[in-house]
Design a protein around this motif. Structure first.
Motif, mmCIF file in Angstrom:
data_model
loop_
_atom_site.group_PDB
_atom_site.id
_atom_site.type_symbol
_atom_site.label_atom_id
_atom_site.label_comp_id
_atom_site.label_asym_id
_atom_site.label_seq_id
_atom_site.Cartn_x
_atom_site.Cartn_y
_atom_site.Cartn_z
ATOM 1 N N GLY A 2 0.800 -1.206 0.000
ATOM 2 C CA GLY A 2 0.000 0.000 0.000
ATOM 3 C C GLY A 2 0.841 1.268 0.000
ATOM 4 N N ASP A 3 0.228 2.378 -0.433
ATOM 5 C CA ASP A 3 0.866 3.667 -0.200
ATOM 6 C C ASP A 3 1.087 3.834 1.301
ATOM 7 N N VAL A 4 0.075 3.414 2.059
ATOM 8 C CA VAL A 4 0.175 3.322 3.512
ATOM 9 C C VAL A 4 -0.443 1.998 3.929
ATOM 10 N N ALA A 5 -0.064 1.508 5.093
ATOM 11 C CA ALA A 5 -0.625 0.279 5.641
ATOM 12 C C ALA A 5 -0.968 0.506 7.100
ATOM 13 N N ILE A 6 -1.959 -0.240 7.563
ATOM 14 C CA ILE A 6 -2.344 -0.132 8.979
ATOM 15 C C ILE A 6 -2.406 -1.529 9.580
#
Length: 406
Positions: free
Chosen positions: A158-162
Motif C-alpha cells: 500500500g501507499d500506507v498500511a495499517i
C-alpha cells in the motif's frame, strides 16, 4: 442441555502470562513492526484515520471500502467528511476489480484493501489498478501482523498500511501506521498522559490475572482491582433501554448480546480525533515490540491447523478456506456455518471466543458477484491465538459441533 458459563472465560484475544516471554525473539515471518517507517498508534481504527489523512482524504472525497467489513473500517472515513462507497469481494476475499473498473466513482481518492483473517491476499492487481487511476491504496493489515503477500511482506504494497496490535499482542490498545511512499510524512503524535501510561500497564496485568495466566500473582492482582472497584463504585443510575440497531429484529437479548451491540454501535460513532492523534502508551509499546514473536506465529499456525482438521466432513459447517497459506500467521479461523443463528448468540453467551461481522454499515448494497454480505451472516471468526490452551481448543470444537452439526 445448556452449559453453564465457565468461571474463567476463554480469552478472545491474547493475554499476558508467563508464557508470553517464551520462545525466540524473531518470528519466521516478516512483521509490520519491522517496517522501516512506522508509528505506533492507539488503535487500528486510529491508524486508518491517520492513513486517510496522510493521503489527503477530506470532505467530499470518496473512499472505496469492501462490502465485508467491521464498522471501525468505515467510521474514520465519515469522521473526515468523506464518503464510503462499498465494493464487492470475491469468494477468496479479493476486491472485484471488474466491478470497480465500471462502477468506481471518479472522485475516489483511496481504496481500502484487506487481508482477511490474517491470511494474506494477493495485492499486485490492487496495486496496479490503483496506480492506473491515481488512487491511494491503503493496505489493511489489521488481521495480518505477520506474513508475505506474493514477493513482498504484508504492509509493503500500500501507499500506507495499517495494523492492530491488540489482535496479536497482550495489550489493551495499539495500532500501526506504516508508510511506503517517499512523498508522505509520518504524523507527529501527542504523548500519552501519566495517568494513561499507568492505566495501560495496569490493564495488561489485570487481563492476565483475570484469565489465571500469571501464576503466583493472579490472586493479588485480582484483589487489588476488586478493592479499587469497590472504592470507585458509583451510585446506581437508572439506564434507559437502548434502541435496537438497524436491521435487528430481536426484541429481547441476554446481557452479553446487549454488550456486543453497544460495542458495535460505539464503533459506528465518529472517531475521537485527539485520541487518534495520541501516541501509544509505553507499556503497550514495550509489550508489542519486545516480547518473543516465534511463539506467536507458530502457536497460531498450530491452532489453526487443529481447527482445520476438526471441522472437516460436516454438512452443517466447513472451513471457509481449504488450507492455511505457508506465509501467514492467522488472526482467526473463519468457519462457514450453514445456519448460524441462534447458535452464534449462544456461543457468545457461553463465553466462547467467537465473533462475526454481522453489523455492516447501513446502506451496504446488494452487489453482483459479492460474497461480503453472505460472509457477514455465515462466517464465524473463531479465536486461534497463541494464548489458547489445548482445553480451550477442545471446548471451541465441542460447542461448534453441538450447536451447528448437521
Amino acid at each position: 442441555m445448556t452449559l453453564a458459563t465457565p468461571a474463567t472465560a476463554t480469552p478472545r484475544l491474547p493475554v499476558m502470562g508467563w508464557e508470553t516471554f517464551r520462545g525466540a525473539r524473531d518470528a519466521p515471518l516478516p512483521s509490520l513492526l519491522a517496517h522501516p517507517r512506522h508509528r505506533l498508534t492507539t488503535s487500528g481504527r486510529a491508524a486508518i484515520l491517520l492513513a486517510l489523512e496522510c493521503v489527503g482524504v477530506g470532505p467530499d472525497d470518496v473512499v472505496l471500502v469492501p462490502s465485508y467489513h467491521c464498522p471501525t473500517m468505515v467510521a474514520p472515513v465519515l469522521t473526515l467528511g468523506a464518503q464510503a462507497v462499498f465494493y464487492p469481494i470475491d469468494e477468496h476475499g479479493a476486491p472485484r476489480l471488474d466491478w470497480l473498473q465500471t462502477h468506481a466513482p471518479a472522485r475516489a481518492k483511496a481504496m481500502l484493501a484487506t487481508h482477511y483473517f490474517g491470511l494474506p491476499q494477493p495485492m499486485d492487481a490492487n496495486r496496479a489498478w490503483c496506480d492506473a487511476r491515481g488512487i491511494a491504496l491503503i493496505e489493511d493489515c489489521a488481521h495480518a501482523m505477520f506474513g508475505r503477500s506474493g514477493a513482498r511482506a504484508v504492509g509493503a504494497w500500500g501507499d500506507v498500511a495499517i495494523a492492530s496490535l491488540t489482535k496479536f499482542f497482550p495489550t489493551p490498545e495499539g495500532g500501526i501506521l506504516a508508510i511506503n511512499r517517499d512523498d508522505l510524512a509520518l504524523p507527529v503524535l501527542t504523548p500519552a498522559s501519566p495517568l494513561q501510561q499507568v492505566k495501560a500497564a495496569a490493564d495488561i496485568l489485570h487481563m492476565g490475572a483475570s484469565h489465571d495466566r500469571l501464576t503466583g500473582l493472579n490472586g493479588l492482582i485480582r484483589g487489588v482491582f476488586a478493592l479499587r472497584g469497590l472504592l470507585r463504585r458509583p451510585a446506581p443510575v437508572p439506564i434507559a433501554p437502548a434502541a435496537a440497531p438497524i436491521g435487528d429484529t430481536t426484541t429481547t437479548a441476554t446481557p452479553a448480546v446487549d454488550e456486543r451491540i453497544e460495542d458495535v454501535d460505539a464503533n459506528m460513532a465518529l472517531i475521537d480525533l485527539p485520541l487518534s492523534h495520541r501516541a501509544l502508551t509505553a507499556a503497550s509499546g514495550w509489550i508489542s515490540t519486545r516480547v518473543p514473536r516465534q511463539r506467536i506465529v507458530e502457536a497460531r499456525r498450530r491452532h489453526y491447523e487443529v481447527l482445520l482438521q476438526a471441522f472437516q466432513g460436516d454438512a452443517g459447517f466447513h472451513p471457509l478456506l481449504p488450507h492455511l497459506p505457508a506465509d501467514s500467521a492467522p488472526y482467526v479461523f473463519p468457519l462457514w456455518v450453514r445456519t448460524p443463528d441462534p447458535g452464534y448468540l449462544e456461543m457468545r453467551r457461553l463465553g466462547v471466543p467467537v465473533s462475526r461481522w454481522d453489523r455492516l454499515w447501513p446502506g451496504v448494497p446488494a452487489l453482483p458477484g459479492d460474497t461480503g454480505v453472505a460472509w457477514s451472516h455465515h462466517v464465524l471468526q473463531l479465536a486461534c491465538h497463541q494464548d489458547l490452551t489445548d482445553a480451550d481448543l477442545r471446548g471451541i470444537v465441542a460447542q461448534v459441533r453441538r450447536l451447528f452439526s448437521a
